[in-house]
Each structure stands twice: as structure tokens, then as C-alpha cells.
Design a protein around this motif. Structure first.
Motif, PDB file in Angstrom:
ATOM      1  N   LEU A 231       0.875  -1.192  -0.027  1.00 58.63           N
ATOM      2  CA  LEU A 231      -0.039   0.043   0.078  1.00 58.63           C
ATOM      3  C   LEU A 231       0.954   1.211  -0.075  1.00 58.63           C
ATOM      4  CD1 LEU A 231      -2.989  -0.850   2.691  1.00 58.63           C
ATOM      5  CD2 LEU A 231      -2.560  -1.495   0.027  1.00 58.63           C
ATOM      6  N   ASN A 233       1.448   3.315   2.186  1.00 56.62           N
ATOM      7  CA  ASN A 233       2.199   3.754   3.413  1.00 56.62           C
ATOM      8  C   ASN A 233       3.323   2.855   3.442  1.00 56.62           C
ATOM      9  OD1 ASN A 233       0.196   1.826   4.015  1.00 56.62           O
ATOM     10  ND2 ASN A 233       0.136   2.571   5.956  1.00 56.62           N
ATOM     11  N   ALA A 262      -4.201   1.436   8.672  1.00 52.40           N
ATOM     12  CA  ALA A 262      -4.607   2.807   9.459  1.00 52.40           C
ATOM     13  C   ALA A 262      -3.986   3.183  10.775  1.00 52.40           C
ATOM     14  CB  ALA A 262      -6.165   2.946   9.626  1.00 52.40           C
ATOM     15  N   LEU A 265      -0.297   4.461  10.628  1.00 51.99           N
ATOM     16  CA  LEU A 265      -0.166   5.740  10.099  1.00 51.99           C
ATOM     17  C   LEU A 265       0.216   6.784  11.411  1.00 51.99           C
ATOM     18  CD1 LEU A 265      -3.096   6.322   7.610  1.00 51.99           C
ATOM     19  CD2 LEU A 265      -0.688   6.009   7.162  1.00 51.99           C
ATOM     20  N   LEU A 429       2.042  12.233   3.699  1.00 44.74           N
ATOM     21  CA  LEU A 429       1.143  10.893   3.500  1.00 44.74           C
ATOM     22  C   LEU A 429       0.822  10.776   1.982  1.00 44.74           C
ATOM     23  CD1 LEU A 429      -1.359  10.929   6.507  1.00 44.74           C
ATOM     24  CD2 LEU A 429       0.754   9.610   6.213  1.00 44.74           C
ATOM     25  N   MET A 432      -2.007   8.565   0.369  1.00 50.90           N
ATOM     26  CA  MET A 432      -3.157   8.498   1.359  1.00 50.90           C
ATOM     27  C   MET A 432      -3.578  10.055   1.882  1.00 50.90           C
ATOM     28  SD  MET A 432      -1.895   5.398   3.425  1.00 50.90           S
ATOM     29  CE  MET A 432      -3.734   4.792   3.832  1.00 50.90           C
ATOM     30  N   ALA A 435      -6.939  11.036   3.515  1.00 52.54           N
ATOM     31  CA  ALA A 435      -7.137  10.573   5.065  1.00 52.54           C
ATOM     32  C   ALA A 435      -7.079  11.975   5.851  1.00 52.54           C
ATOM     33  CB  ALA A 435      -6.316   9.552   5.601  1.00 52.54           C
ATOM     34  N   THR A 444      -9.404   8.275   9.253  1.00 52.83           N
ATOM     35  CA  THR A 444      -9.642   7.019   8.180  1.00 52.83           C
ATOM     36  C   THR A 444     -10.925   6.627   8.778  1.00 52.83           C
ATOM     37  OG1 THR A 444      -8.472   5.481   9.521  1.00 52.83           O
ATOM     38  CG2 THR A 444      -7.155   6.588   7.939  1.00 52.83           C
ATOM     39  N   MET A 449     -10.424   3.161   0.380  1.00 52.20           N
ATOM     40  CA  MET A 449      -9.569   2.257  -0.208  1.00 52.20           C
ATOM     41  C   MET A 449     -10.330   1.176  -0.463  1.00 52.20           C
ATOM     42  SD  MET A 449      -5.892   2.647   1.852  1.00 52.20           S
ATOM     43  CE  MET A 449      -5.184   1.444   0.739  1.00 52.20           C
ATOM     44  N   LEU A 463      -9.991   0.252   5.368  1.00 55.34           N
ATOM     45  CA  LEU A 463      -9.275   0.509   6.231  1.00 55.34           C
ATOM     46  C   LEU A 463      -9.988   0.509   7.703  1.00 55.34           C
ATOM     47  CD1 LEU A 463      -7.487   3.934   4.941  1.00 55.34           C
ATOM     48  CD2 LEU A 463      -6.185   1.723   5.270  1.00 55.34           C
TER      49      LEU A 463
END
Length: 474
Positions: A231, A233, A262, A265, A429, A432, A435, A444, A449, A463
């Protein structure tokens, strides 16, 4: 529909009548061998009652080593069936109730609680699991005959479930995903996100969450090894996975740990922590602690629960990572000097994790959210006490409710002029950015996603719901 449980061919069978225990259900020591499949259905009804009526966590009940005695007494195959029944019965509780109501000539008596659980267990198998309808019906009737409170309803159970079997093609469809949320939760989410977004979130809740891994290094390599995807991240996502994670390559070597994308993060919002003193408060089970260590920080992990701290230490040992650990109350914690960075992942209602824990809507309520918000506000104040001038504090939790997120931070900043929001920039990010809120916080929701596909369909997206705000002492 969700992935179905392995097909079971439990037939009508025969065998001795089993006397119900004092609570009306099967005795904890009952052996399923007395009648194939009956023990699993009796335990499923009993555990559903514990979740719905006594608000007991499903995780604790369904633990193979420390769970409910009746569950532990079952063979592994029957344990798998019970888990499948419980999780589907909770995910689709509203749809199942509506389908049963359509098959009833008159409402179930309000005090016939055990009867309702037997019906839900039978209906769950007919509508959402790969179990022969005849077995689901017959064993529901047998379960009623075991329970002294439900024996007189055995004929009605037979008629209702047989009708449900005949009409299931029409009745199994989810009218609205929100019908599978308790009214209190739907009302709070509609107030926060609007009706359309709440429906999307509810739809995401009907699909089990994928398996996400945070890797120590080389996410592309591990994605190839484990047949996953990387993904934006850096999380490695394996999609649906039913086997033991301990059997996957890299687990024993400590190359990765399970952590929703999530949840990974908040710790990333600090950036490079080399040379900095870092505190992870409410740290167990240690996934975020591991992230902070890998970011270069000298980490102190604090948790009030000694057993949870043992789990954290075990996880760090497997990962070959080291941190100072402290068991104690944050309010009494006095470090030698302030910290440059603090992560407070506060205890919350966990409404952001309903895809993984569909019992949450039935074991929590608005009163508990209010109490938890008070705890979070207190912990945030205590965390700020430990922060050095110029230091960063990230406050996070896995609740969807703004009362446990945005409202906590807004009230805190209004009272603490020495603390300011440190907005997260979109370039921090990449991939992403969706978010981020207008204020620069992280928010999130499960529908992000690809998590809000057609109700009940398989998905590799989504997420957990998470909130995080990055703050700074000036």
C-alpha cells in the motif's frame, strides 16, 4: 455474501437427550460427540447470548486457550464453525432479524431471549454459511429441546426456519447496510458523517478486514514472498487470510507484525526520530512501539496493565527490538527528563475496528463513549506534561466517533495555550492524502480504499477507522 464456512453435513442424528445447565443452555462440559453438530450450535447460542445480553467481548469467548469452557471443549472443526456463526450473526444481525420477522406469524415473546438466539444461530447458517439447510433446521430444533425455556417453541422454530430456507434467496439480501448497526451507533455516525457516508461505512463493516503487515524492511520483497501488495504507506496487505499468521514466512524471524494500515499511520507522523527521546503511552501490544524504535527513537513504552506489558515485551523480543518498559499509571509517571516525541494511542470504544470485531456495537454504548472520552481527555493532559518545549505529541485512537477524537483535541487546545496543532501536510502521506482533514488531522474510515463495495462481497480494501492529531509545545 461473505466467505462461507466449510460445508458441514451434520444430519438429524440421534442420541441421548442432554439436560440443560442452570442457565438453560448446554453444560460447559458437554461433548459434541453425543450428537454430531449439536454441541457447536448450543455453544454458538450460548456465546451469542453472552455477547448480546451480557455485553461480553467475543475475542475473550472465542479464544482457543482461554475462552469460554464450552467453546474450548469443542473439536477444532466445531470451534471454526462456532466462530463463523458468531461473526456472521453479528455482522448481519439486522438483516437476519428482518428475515426472521418475515417468516414469523406473530412476534417472538419479549422474554423468550434464548429462543431468539437459537433462531439467529439457525438463520445465520441458512442465509450466510455453507451449511446444509436441513442440518441447520434440525439442529436448531434439537437445541430448543435441550433448553427447558425453549422446548415449547420447537415446532415454531422448525416452521420458521424451513420457511426461511424456502425463501432465502429473497430474504438474504441486505436492504441497507445500516440495518445491521444498532440504532445508537447509526445515529451517532449519521450526525458525524451524514446518512450516505454512514451507509458506506456500514457496508464496509459487512466484509471481514484484510490481513495487513508492517514490515521492518523491504516491503516489496515481503509482498512478493507472501503474495501480497504494498500500500501507499508501506503496509503489506495479504487480503483475506484464514490460517495462523505464525505459519507465514518471516514471522518466526521477526520480520513483520500484524497491524492495520490505518493503525500504522499515527507513528509515521513523527518522521525521523534519530537521537530523540520518545514515549509510547498506553503502549501494549507494541506495534506502534516497534515503529518508533525503527524510526530511530530511544523509546520508553508505558502501560498500566502488567499482562499487556508482558505481551509487548514478547512481541519486541520476537522482532529483536529493544525499548525501556514501564508498568504504571500515566498520572504517576515522572521521567528523568521530558520527551521530544510522545505517542498517546488512547483507549477508546474501538468503533473503527468493527470489521475485525463485529461485537463492538453490541458491547459498547453511548454512555461508555462518554466515559472513555473523559479518560482520553485526562490522559492527553498527562501526556502534555511530559513533553519538552518544541516537542511533538500525537494523540490517536481507533474510534469513529468525533467525541473521542476531534472534540477531545479541540477542547484541549482551547485550554492549553502552550500547545498548538501541528498540521500534517499532504506530502507526508503520499498516496493517502485523502485521509487528512481540513485542519491537518488524520481521519480514516472503513469505506476508504475500496472498503465499501457491494454489501457482503469479498474485498481486499478498506481501512480501520482511526483518528490522529499532531500537536506541538511552543
Amino acid at each position: 455474501m461473505p466467505a462461507k464456512a466449510p460445508r458441514r453435513d451434520d444430519g438429524p442424528g440421534s442420541g441421548p437427550r442432554i439436560a440443560a445447565g442452570p442457565d438453560g443452555f448446554v453444560p460447559d462440559g458437554y461433548s459434541a460427540g453425543d450428537r454430531p453438530g449439536l454441541g457447536a450450535r448450543l455453544v454458538a447460542a450460548k456465546l451469542l447470548s453472552a455477547i448480546i445480553d451480557a455485553r461480553t467481548s467475543a475475542d475473550g469467548l472465542l479464544d482457543a486457550s482461554g475462552g469460554h469452557p464450552g467453546f474450548r471443549a469443542l473439536e477444532s472443526r466445531d470451534q471454526g464453525l462456532v466462530k463463523a456463526i458468531i461473526l456472521s450473526a453479528l455482522r448481519f444481525r439486522g438483516t437476519i432479524a428482518r428475515a426472521l420477522d418475515a417468516c414469523l406469524d406473530r412476534p417472538v415473546p419479549p422474554n423468550a431471549v434464548a429462543l431468539k438466539h437459537i433462531l439467529h444461530v439457525g438463520a445465520t447458517q441458512i442465509l450466510f454459511l455453507d451449511v446444509p439447510d436441513s442440518a441447520a433446521v434440525d439442529l436448531a430444533v434439537a437445541a430448543a429441546n435441550v433448553d427447558s425455556r425453549s422446548q415449547r417453541f420447537a415446532g415454531m422454530i422448525n416452521a420458521v426456519l424451513r420457511r426461511l430456507s424456502r425463501e432465502k434467496e429473497a430474504l438474504a439480501s441486505v436492504a441497507t447496510a445500516t440495518e445491521n448497526m444498532p440504532e445508537w451507533l447509526a445515529a451517532r455516525l449519521v450526525a458525524a458523517y451524514g446518512a450516505e457516508r454512514t451507509e458506506a461505512i456500514a457496508r464496509a463493516h459487512l466484509t471481514p478486514a484484510p490481513l495487513d503487515l508492517t514490515v521492518k524492511r523491504d516491503p516489496e520483497g515481503w509482498a512478493e514472498t507472501l503474495s501480497g501488495t504494498v500500500l501507499a504507506n508501506g503496509t503489506v496487505r495479504l487480503g483475506s487470510f484464514d490460517g495462523p499468521v505464525t505459519a507465514l514466512a518471516g514471522f518466526a524471524e521477526g520480520e513483520w507484525w500484524v497491524q492495520d494500515a490505518a493503525a500504522a499511520l499515527p507513528a509515521r507522523l513523527f518522521g525521523d526520530l534519530s537521537g530523540k527521546r520518545v514515549a509510547d503511552l498506553c503502549a501494549a501490544p507494541g506495534g506502534k512501539t516497534a515503529q518508533l524504535i525503527l524510526a530511530g527513537g530511544a523509546v520508553t513504552a508505558l502501560d498500566i496493565n502488567a499482562n499487556r506489558m508482558k505481551r509487548l515485551k514478547g512481541n519486541l523480543a520476537r522482532l529483536s527490538l529493544e525499548a525501556e518498559t514501564v508498568v504504571g499509571d500515566l498520572a504517576a509517571f515522572v521521567p528523568a527528563e521530558p520527551f521530544d516525541a510522545i505517542l498517546l494511542d488512547a483507549p477508546c470504544s474501538s468503533t473503527g475496528t468493527i470489521r475485525r470485531h463485529p461485537d463492538v456495537p453490541y458491547t459498547k454504548d453511548p454512555d461508555e463513549i462518554g466515559k472513555l472520552a473523559g479518560v482520553q481527555a485526562r490522559l492527553l493532559g498527562e501526556a502534555a506534561r511530559l513533553l519538552a518545549p518544541g516537542g511533538r505529541l500525537v494523540f490517536s485512537n481507533c474510534s469513529l466517533d468525533p467525541a473521542e477524537g476531534e472534540a477531545i483535541v479541540a477542547a484541549f487546545l482551547a485550554e492549553r495555550p502552550e500547545m498548538v496543532r501541528d498540521p500534517v501536510r499532504p506530502d507526508e502521506l503520499p498516496g493517502m492524502e485523502f485521509a487528512l482533514t481540513a485542519e491537518g488531522d488524520l481521519r480514516t474510515t472503513p469505506d476508504m480504499m475500496g472498503g465499501a463495495g457491494p454489501a457482503g462481497t469479498a474485498s481486499t480494501g478498506g481501512l480501520d477507522g482511526f483518528y490522529a492529531a499532531r500537536l506541538k509545545r511552543i
